[in-house]
Design a protein around this motif. Structure first.
Motif, PDB file in Angstrom:
ATOM      1  N   ARG A 312       0.822  -1.216   0.000  1.00 13.18           N
ATOM      2  CA  ARG A 312       0.000   0.000   0.000  1.00 13.18           C
ATOM      3  C   ARG A 312       0.856   1.267   0.000  1.00 13.18           C
ATOM      4  O   ARG A 312       0.582   2.213   0.720  1.00 13.18           O
ATOM      5  N   ARG A 313       1.895   1.282  -0.815  1.00 15.30           N
ATOM      6  CA  ARG A 313       2.771   2.439  -0.931  1.00 15.30           C
ATOM      7  C   ARG A 313       2.261   3.396  -2.003  1.00 15.30           C
ATOM      8  O   ARG A 313       1.501   3.012  -2.898  1.00 15.30           O
ATOM      9  N   SER A 314       2.690   4.644  -1.930  1.00 14.65           N
ATOM     10  CA  SER A 314       2.406   5.592  -3.004  1.00 14.65           C
ATOM     11  C   SER A 314       3.138   5.144  -4.263  1.00 14.65           C
ATOM     12  O   SER A 314       4.170   4.467  -4.200  1.00 14.65           O
ATOM     13  N   LEU A 315       2.588   5.513  -5.401  1.00 14.60           N
ATOM     14  CA  LEU A 315       3.213   5.174  -6.681  1.00 14.60           C
ATOM     15  C   LEU A 315       4.200   6.266  -7.059  1.00 14.60           C
ATOM     16  O   LEU A 315       3.818   7.427  -7.239  1.00 14.60           O
ATOM     17  N   LEU A 316       5.468   5.887  -7.186  1.00 18.37           N
ATOM     18  CA  LEU A 316       6.508   6.823  -7.596  1.00 18.37           C
ATOM     19  C   LEU A 316       6.779   6.694  -9.088  1.00 18.37           C
ATOM     20  O   LEU A 316       6.617   5.615  -9.675  1.00 18.37           O
ATOM     21  N   ALA A 317       7.208   7.780  -9.684  1.00 24.66           N
ATOM     22  CA  ALA A 317       7.428   7.805 -11.136  1.00 24.66           C
ATOM     23  C   ALA A 317       8.460   6.781 -11.578  1.00 24.66           C
ATOM     24  O   ALA A 317       8.367   6.239 -12.688  1.00 24.66           O
ATOM     25  N   VAL A 318       9.417   6.493 -10.735  1.00 26.88           N
ATOM     26  CA  VAL A 318      10.486   5.572 -11.122  1.00 26.88           C
ATOM     27  C   VAL A 318       9.957   4.185 -11.468  1.00 26.88           C
ATOM     28  O   VAL A 318      10.569   3.448 -12.248  1.00 26.88           O
ATOM     29  N   GLY A 319       8.798   3.823 -10.909  1.00 26.66           N
ATOM     30  CA  GLY A 319       8.238   2.494 -11.158  1.00 26.66           C
ATOM     31  C   GLY A 319       7.338   2.408 -12.367  1.00 26.66           C
ATOM     32  O   GLY A 319       6.847   1.330 -12.714  1.00 26.66           O
ATOM     33  N   ILE A 320       7.091   3.531 -13.044  1.00 26.41           N
ATOM     34  CA  ILE A 320       6.195   3.548 -14.204  1.00 26.41           C
ATOM     35  C   ILE A 320       6.981   3.230 -15.463  1.00 26.41           C
ATOM     36  O   ILE A 320       8.009   3.849 -15.753  1.00 26.41           O
ATOM     37  N   THR A 321       6.491   2.258 -16.226  1.00 31.52           N
ATOM     38  CA  THR A 321       7.163   1.876 -17.472  1.00 31.52           C
ATOM     39  C   THR A 321       6.418   2.353 -18.715  1.00 31.52           C
ATOM     40  O   THR A 321       7.022   2.446 -19.791  1.00 31.52           O
ATOM     41  N   ALA A 322       5.125   2.644 -18.595  1.00 31.43           N
ATOM     42  CA  ALA A 322       4.358   3.099 -19.751  1.00 31.43           C
ATOM     43  C   ALA A 322       3.136   3.883 -19.280  1.00 31.43           C
ATOM     44  O   ALA A 322       2.582   3.609 -18.212  1.00 31.43           O
ATOM     45  N   VAL A 323       2.729   4.853 -20.099  1.00 29.02           N
ATOM     46  CA  VAL A 323       1.544   5.672 -19.823  1.00 29.02           C
ATOM     47  C   VAL A 323       0.632   5.619 -21.041  1.00 29.02           C
ATOM     48  O   VAL A 323       1.035   6.011 -22.138  1.00 29.02           O
TER      49      VAL A 323
END
Length: 387
Positions: A312-323
């Protein structure tokens, strides 16, 4: 007016749980949603007599002490005749133009109908984002509460004149459920051209009315139509979804035809009744889970997906691979694992273009390259619900 809805600084109103349809007659606050087909004649023109019938029952509820909110479809449908359009337009610009004309006609019709019973109305035009975004949902609630405190009847409709995504994919069933939850309504009446939910299409031999739905999950296997009328956008699927949202969050729901509204409001055995349930926290997170659709999708790497789903952590940009998708900040987005499975939904802190520029970058790099404000989580854990 009962005055039961005024909350002042006490926070959102909590509904009085209605577990039996007979208690609907005593509901202190009700939301009534009327579909386009229930307000128009065979030619698609607004039928003032139908508006008057519904207003008469709603005014009777108000006279008995209930606070009443109307969620009315019909703006575009009301304009079909005056504009010489044979059916609901398919292009967004024509829909917007028709809505602009129709909203005035619809508002006038409701004002006149309630005026015959000594009741004032106030028009409120909303889009889904108005009752989802943190910056606006409290303002919407305050405005509606103030109208009720002034003994006025809010008439809510989707703002089809300026909406784009909503006008193509939205429906007032969802909006009605959101308004009911926002206001802590005791009951939601979903009025349509079908008198109840059935075990099969009502025209088929052996189809039986489903009078009570205590657990919507048990409707698996029931044949439910999904196509709306020629003047509307919703169907039985959207109404069932709205009833489920309402009942799950404590508001009893009753699905029936407009012609049976008076009987339903009196607690008679008509339509399909969804008792209000207990145990759900009333917040925008519930809306995210049950009522919204992602405006886009953020795909994560395995580590980020695990942090969001399990820890249940916040989503950080570093973990995003696609938008995927195009959207502004502050709207709901789906959050998916690398294989595409959606695991969560949340309110994004950034637009799709900003997220594409941020994806895969750590906090230090974001600050150095894009600026200090981009160090924030892409989706904060307080604005996120795991599905």
């Amino acid at each position: 007016m009962s005055g039961s809805g005024s909350t002042g600084g006490a926070g959102p109103r909590q509904p009085s749980r209605i577990a039996a349809r007979g208690s609907l007659a005593g509901a202190a606050r009700v939301v009534v949603k009327i579909g386009s087909s229930s307000l128009t004649d065979d030619r698609g023109r607004l039928d003032q007599s139908r508006v008057a019938d519904i207003a008469a029952t709603a005014a009777s509820l108000a006279a008995g002490g209930s606070e009443v909110v109307i969620v009315s479809s019909g703006a575009i449908a009301a304009a079909l005749g005056p504009l010489g359009l044979p059916e609901r337009p398919t292009s967004v610009p024509l829909q917007q133009a028709a809505a602009s004309v129709g909203q005035a006609l619809l508002a006038t019709a409701w004002s006149s109908a309630f005026g015959d019973h000594g009741r004032r109305t106030g028009q409120v035009l909303l889009t889904e984002s108005d009752v989802i975004r943190p910056q606006t949902y409290r303002n919407v609630r305050s405005a509606l509460e103030s109208l009720l405190d002034l003994a006025a009847i809010p008439v809510v409709n989707e703002n089809d004149t300026t909406a784009t995504h909503e006008i193509r994919f939205g429906d007032n069933d969802r909006l009605a459920a959101l308004v009911a939850q926002l206001l802590g309504a005791d009951a939601l009446f979903l009025l349509t051209d079908v008198d109840a939910l059935y075990t099969a299409p009502p025209t088929e031999p052996g189809a039986e009315r489903i009078g009570l739905v205590e657990d919507p999950a048990r409707l698996t296997g029931v044949s439910i139509g999904s196509v709306g009328s020629k003047v509307g956008t919703g169907g039985m699927v959207t109404k069932l979804s709205a009833a489920q949202l309402a009942s799950t969050t404590g508001t009893a729901a009753l699905l029936t035809s407009a012609g049976q509204f008076a009987a339903a409001a009196a607690g008679e055995d008509v339509g399909t009744f969804f008792p209000g349930q207990e145990g759900r926290r009333r917040s925008r997170l519930v809306w995210l889970r049950f009522a919204t659709r992602g405006a886009g999708t953020l795909t994560l790497d395995e580590g980020a997906a695990e942090a969001v789903a399990t820890r249940r952590r916040s989503l950080l940009a570093v973990g995003i691979t696609a938008v995927a998708g195009t959207f502004p900040d502050g709207v709901p987005v789906d959050i998916a694992r690398p294989d595409g499975a959606v695991i969560a939904r949340g309110l994004t802190s950034f637009s799709s273009d900003e997220l594409r520029a941020m994806a895969g970058r750590g906090t230090h790099e974001l600050r150095e390259v894009l600026g200090e404000r981009f160090r924030r989580p892409a989706v904060h854990r307080d604005q996120l619900v795991v599905l």
